[in-house]
Design an enzyme around this catalytic site. Structure first.
Site, short mmCIF file in Angstrom:
data_model
loop_
_atom_site.label_atom_id
_atom_site.label_comp_id
_atom_site.label_asym_id
_atom_site.label_seq_id
_atom_site.Cartn_x
_atom_site.Cartn_y
_atom_site.Cartn_z
N LEU A 66 -15.02 14.80 -20.71
CA LEU A 66 -15.57 13.73 -21.55
C LEU A 66 -14.56 12.68 -21.98
O LEU A 66 -14.68 12.10 -23.04
CB LEU A 66 -16.24 14.32 -22.80
CG LEU A 66 -17.25 15.43 -22.57
CD1 LEU A 66 -17.63 16.09 -23.88
CD2 LEU A 66 -18.48 14.90 -21.86
N CYS A 67 -13.57 12.38 -21.17
CA CYS A 67 -12.51 11.47 -21.61
C CYS A 67 -12.35 10.21 -20.76
O CYS A 67 -11.29 9.63 -20.73
CB CYS A 67 -11.19 12.21 -21.66
SG CYS A 67 -11.13 13.45 -22.96
N THR A 68 -13.39 9.76 -20.08
CA THR A 68 -13.25 8.57 -19.23
C THR A 68 -13.82 7.31 -19.86
O THR A 68 -13.63 6.22 -19.33
CB THR A 68 -13.96 8.80 -17.88
OG1 THR A 68 -15.34 9.06 -18.13
CG2 THR A 68 -13.33 9.93 -17.11
N TRP A 99 -2.95 12.74 -15.19
CA TRP A 99 -4.33 12.61 -15.65
C TRP A 99 -4.81 11.17 -15.53
O TRP A 99 -5.88 10.89 -14.99
CB TRP A 99 -4.43 13.12 -17.09
CG TRP A 99 -5.76 13.04 -17.73
CD1 TRP A 99 -6.97 13.37 -17.19
CD2 TRP A 99 -6.03 12.60 -19.06
NE1 TRP A 99 -7.97 13.18 -18.12
CE2 TRP A 99 -7.41 12.71 -19.27
CE3 TRP A 99 -5.22 12.14 -20.10
CZ2 TRP A 99 -8.01 12.36 -20.47
CZ3 TRP A 99 -5.82 11.81 -21.30
CH2 TRP A 99 -7.20 11.92 -21.47
N ARG A 141 -10.38 15.23 -31.80
CA ARG A 141 -10.93 14.02 -31.18
C ARG A 141 -11.12 12.96 -32.27
O ARG A 141 -11.79 13.20 -33.26
CB ARG A 141 -12.28 14.32 -30.53
CG ARG A 141 -12.26 14.08 -29.05
CD ARG A 141 -13.60 14.35 -28.45
NE ARG A 141 -13.53 15.35 -27.44
CZ ARG A 141 -13.10 15.15 -26.21
NH1 ARG A 141 -12.72 13.95 -25.84
NH2 ARG A 141 -13.04 16.13 -25.35
#
Length: 175
Positions: A66-68, A99, A141
């Site tokens: 979930l980090c794009t 990454w 987060r």
């Protein structure tokens, strides 16, 4: 014996996360300017002493799901007045660079920042004990809107395994 060592390591990591944690960052706070983070090189440290309006996004670690979103939404963030976007995670510079390159093989203006010791995230009060899943304390987060080194907005996830409040589409509505 292995179980005792593993249990001791988990306890030590949890204690360390608790001991080094500062109070939670809030609007109006100055962003810490100590030189603790790295980009590309494991030896070149710098401070996120920012000018202009910037977005700093914290994620638990490189390669976590979930980090794009910040790459996909970068142009829209710029249209809303963001000068630079930084993605910070508690990993070493080699992993963070790998990454970034896996997410954007053709390059990206989003800056991927390694906080290998968790010092920057801890100074924000945003280090959490994730030893059960990630082996060490990591970043909660979060998203911070920072203007000229002063925090304007703090956006947190209740659960760092989800991206709800810190999704780029949601952050844009707050700019």
């Amino acid at each position: 014996m292995t179980s005792a060592v593993t249990d001791a390591a988990r306890t030590a990591h949890a204690a360390a996360a608790t001991l080094i944690q500062k109070s939670l960052v809030k609007p109006g706070d100055k962003l810490p300017t100590t030189e603790t983070v790295k980009e590309d090189s494991p030896t070149d440290v710098f401070a996120l002493g920012l000018t202009g309006k910037n977005l700093i996004v914290g994620v638990p670690g490189a390669f976590v799901p979930l980090c794009t979103g910040m790459i996909v939404w970068y142009d829209r963030l710029r249209e809303k007045g963001i000068d630079e976007v930084f993605v910070v995670c508690v990993n070493d510079a080699f992993v963070v660079s790998a990454w970034r390159d896996s997410l954007a093989p053709d390059g990206t203006p989003v800056r991927f920042i390694a906080d290998d010791q968790g010092a920057f995230v801890s100074s924000l009060g945003l280090l959490e004990d994730t030893t059960a899943v990630l082996g060490t304390p990591r970043a909660r987060r979060f998203a911070l809107v920072v203007k000229d080194g002063v925090v304007e907005n703090v956006i947190l996830e209740e659960n760092s395994n989800q991206v709800v409040n810190t999704h780029a589409s949601k952050v844009i509505t707050l700019l």
